[in-house]
Design a protein around this motif. Sequence first.
Motif, PDB file in Angstrom:
ATOM      1  N   PHE A 100      -0.961   5.601   1.725  1.00  0.00           N
ATOM      2  CA  PHE A 100      -1.399   4.741   2.461  1.00  0.00           C
ATOM      3  C   PHE A 100      -0.827   3.522   2.281  1.00  0.00           C
ATOM      4  O   PHE A 100      -0.317   2.604   3.245  1.00  0.00           O
ATOM      5  N   GLU A 101      -0.480   3.034   0.853  1.00  0.00           N
ATOM      6  CA  GLU A 101      -0.006   1.710   0.745  1.00  0.00           C
ATOM      7  C   GLU A 101       1.319   1.922   1.157  1.00  0.00           C
ATOM      8  O   GLU A 101       2.034   0.809   1.379  1.00  0.00           O
ATOM      9  N   ASN A 102       2.084   2.884   1.228  1.00  0.00           N
ATOM     10  CA  ASN A 102       3.372   3.003   1.550  1.00  0.00           C
ATOM     11  C   ASN A 102       3.747   3.426   2.969  1.00  0.00           C
ATOM     12  O   ASN A 102       5.031   3.705   3.284  1.00  0.00           O
ATOM     13  N   GLN A 103       2.951   3.134   3.764  1.00  0.00           N
ATOM     14  CA  GLN A 103       3.004   3.366   5.263  1.00  0.00           C
ATOM     15  C   GLN A 103       3.230   4.815   5.708  1.00  0.00           C
ATOM     16  O   GLN A 103       3.737   5.170   6.721  1.00  0.00           O
ATOM     17  N   ILE A 131     -10.335  10.993   1.933  1.00  0.00           N
ATOM     18  CA  ILE A 131      -8.932  10.408   2.213  1.00  0.00           C
ATOM     19  C   ILE A 131      -9.211   9.873   3.799  1.00  0.00           C
ATOM     20  O   ILE A 131      -8.863   8.986   3.969  1.00  0.00           O
ATOM     21  N   LYS A 132     -10.101  10.780   4.682  1.00  0.00           N
ATOM     22  CA  LYS A 132     -10.032  10.226   6.065  1.00  0.00           C
ATOM     23  C   LYS A 132     -11.004   8.877   6.019  1.00  0.00           C
ATOM     24  O   LYS A 132     -10.845   8.116   6.821  1.00  0.00           O
ATOM     25  N   GLU A 133     -11.964   8.978   5.299  1.00  0.00           N
ATOM     26  CA  GLU A 133     -12.926   7.845   5.267  1.00  0.00           C
ATOM     27  C   GLU A 133     -12.275   6.397   4.661  1.00  0.00           C
ATOM     28  O   GLU A 133     -12.296   5.406   5.211  1.00  0.00           O
ATOM     29  N   LYS A 134     -11.493   6.653   3.525  1.00  0.00           N
ATOM     30  CA  LYS A 134     -11.018   5.645   2.980  1.00  0.00           C
ATOM     31  C   LYS A 134      -9.691   4.932   3.816  1.00  0.00           C
ATOM     32  O   LYS A 134      -9.632   3.821   3.895  1.00  0.00           O
ATOM     33  N   TYR A 135      -8.801   6.075   4.201  1.00  0.00           N
ATOM     34  CA  TYR A 135      -7.427   5.689   4.349  1.00  0.00           C
ATOM     35  C   TYR A 135      -7.020   6.045   5.898  1.00  0.00           C
ATOM     36  O   TYR A 135      -5.947   5.377   6.338  1.00  0.00           O
ATOM     37  N   GLY A 136      -7.928   6.857   6.492  1.00  0.00           N
ATOM     38  CA  GLY A 136      -7.559   7.171   7.930  1.00  0.00           C
ATOM     39  C   GLY A 136      -6.331   8.031   7.938  1.00  0.00           C
ATOM     40  O   GLY A 136      -5.729   8.038   9.103  1.00  0.00           O
ATOM     41  N   GLN A 326      -3.797   0.863   8.338  1.00  0.00           N
ATOM     42  CA  GLN A 326      -2.531   0.536   7.620  1.00  0.00           C
ATOM     43  C   GLN A 326      -1.991  -1.044   8.613  1.00  0.00           C
ATOM     44  O   GLN A 326      -1.485  -1.877   8.092  1.00  0.00           O
ATOM     45  N   ALA A 327      -1.890  -0.764   9.835  1.00  0.00           N
ATOM     46  CA  ALA A 327      -1.836  -1.980  10.484  1.00  0.00           C
ATOM     47  C   ALA A 327      -2.586  -3.336  10.141  1.00  0.00           C
ATOM     48  O   ALA A 327      -2.220  -4.321  10.102  1.00  0.00           O
ATOM     49  N   ALA A 328      -4.013  -2.884   9.933  1.00  0.00           N
ATOM     50  CA  ALA A 328      -4.867  -4.031   9.665  1.00  0.00           C
ATOM     51  C   ALA A 328      -4.337  -4.699   8.289  1.00  0.00           C
ATOM     52  O   ALA A 328      -4.581  -5.906   8.115  1.00  0.00           O
ATOM     53  N   LEU A 329      -3.958  -3.672   7.248  1.00  0.00           N
ATOM     54  CA  LEU A 329      -3.469  -4.164   5.997  1.00  0.00           C
ATOM     55  C   LEU A 329      -2.339  -5.127   5.984  1.00  0.00           C
ATOM     56  O   LEU A 329      -2.310  -5.965   5.276  1.00  0.00           O
ATOM     57  N   GLN A 330      -1.522  -4.716   7.177  1.00  0.00           N
ATOM     58  CA  GLN A 330      -0.099  -5.637   7.197  1.00  0.00           C
ATOM     59  C   GLN A 330      -0.400  -6.956   7.869  1.00  0.00           C
ATOM     60  O   GLN A 330       0.444  -7.876   7.807  1.00  0.00           O
ATOM     61  N   ALA A 331      -1.447  -6.849   8.610  1.00  0.00           N
ATOM     62  CA  ALA A 331      -1.556  -8.168   9.541  1.00  0.00           C
ATOM     63  C   ALA A 331      -1.901  -9.276   8.432  1.00  0.00           C
ATOM     64  O   ALA A 331      -2.516  -9.163   7.576  1.00  0.00           O
TER      65      ALA A 331
END
Length: 331
Positions: A100-103, A131-136, A326-331
């Motif tokens: 998740f953290e590595n895109q 995994i689905k719940e936490k990271y999508g 992931q997009a939200a994390l980068q924003a």
Amino acid sequence: MNWVQLAEEVLEGKLLSNDEALAILHASDDELLLLMQGAFTIRKHYYGKKVKLNMIMNAKSGYCPENCGYCSQSSISTAPIEKYPFITKEEILAGAKQAFENQIGTFCIVASGRGPTRKDVNVVSEAVQEIKEKYGLKVCACLGLLKDEQADQLKTAGVDRYNHNLNTSEKHHDYITTSHTYQDRVNTVEIAKQHGMSPCSGAIIGMRETKQDVVEIAYALHALDADSIPVNFLNAIDGTKLEGTKELDPRYCLKVLALFRYINPTKEIRIAGGREINLGSLQPLGMYAANSIFVGDYLTTEGQEENADYALIRDLGFEIEVNEKQAALQA
């Protein structure tokens, strides 16, 4: 051959003839850039400049009863690899967090063996729900030959995709392995499809097959309607049956990728194992045909440093495809 014109015909619905497919693999190196331009015409139409990233989690290493000639984990291999039983749910979740953290878009849970046990399927199912719940993340499982009830459980847990490679043509299959049949592999992909998982199936190139074999596996995957097609290039590991095999060069590998794109225009073409050693400095050109790569290490062999992969994508002017979280994390 006018490769760009042929690509435009593919976009209009044409399926290449056998002679046209072979012509791609026999194309002169002088035509290579024009061939890749044609492949990119198709790739761009369906995927733009997006690149999907995949990461493998080797959930069980070694101890496999199968006799696949390319595999360091097989029963006939003497390769000095790390061996361990099926890992825990917590270890799978730690891998998913890193992905998740590595895109990474698709997290691939892979295990050696003929097929999974009930315990294996339970561990994967429990991990995937979190995994689905936490990271999508999109989750792909690759656990060997699959039974109906196992496929149903994996799908219910949230597994998006199931991988089982055909590996080679039907007529070349017995040269590679005799402990299961080509039809066994086809059946597993069909079971995954029947239970609602996206079918993922691909090939390993460079296993002493003919060019006609390569064409036939590309057509077979088209007929199977695999959504994702990993194209592996043999990394001949010492201690395996195919030890010392070195049939590939970077230019031929590019022609293979173009072939798979022309025959499977709408599908995710993934450059998989052996990319680094077989494509070498021509790796960036592969992305003009493929729209997906694996990042990090493979099962028992190392990939190149992750930063090099991200730089490759950036330098091409392409864009990594990420999910909403992931997009939200980068924003």
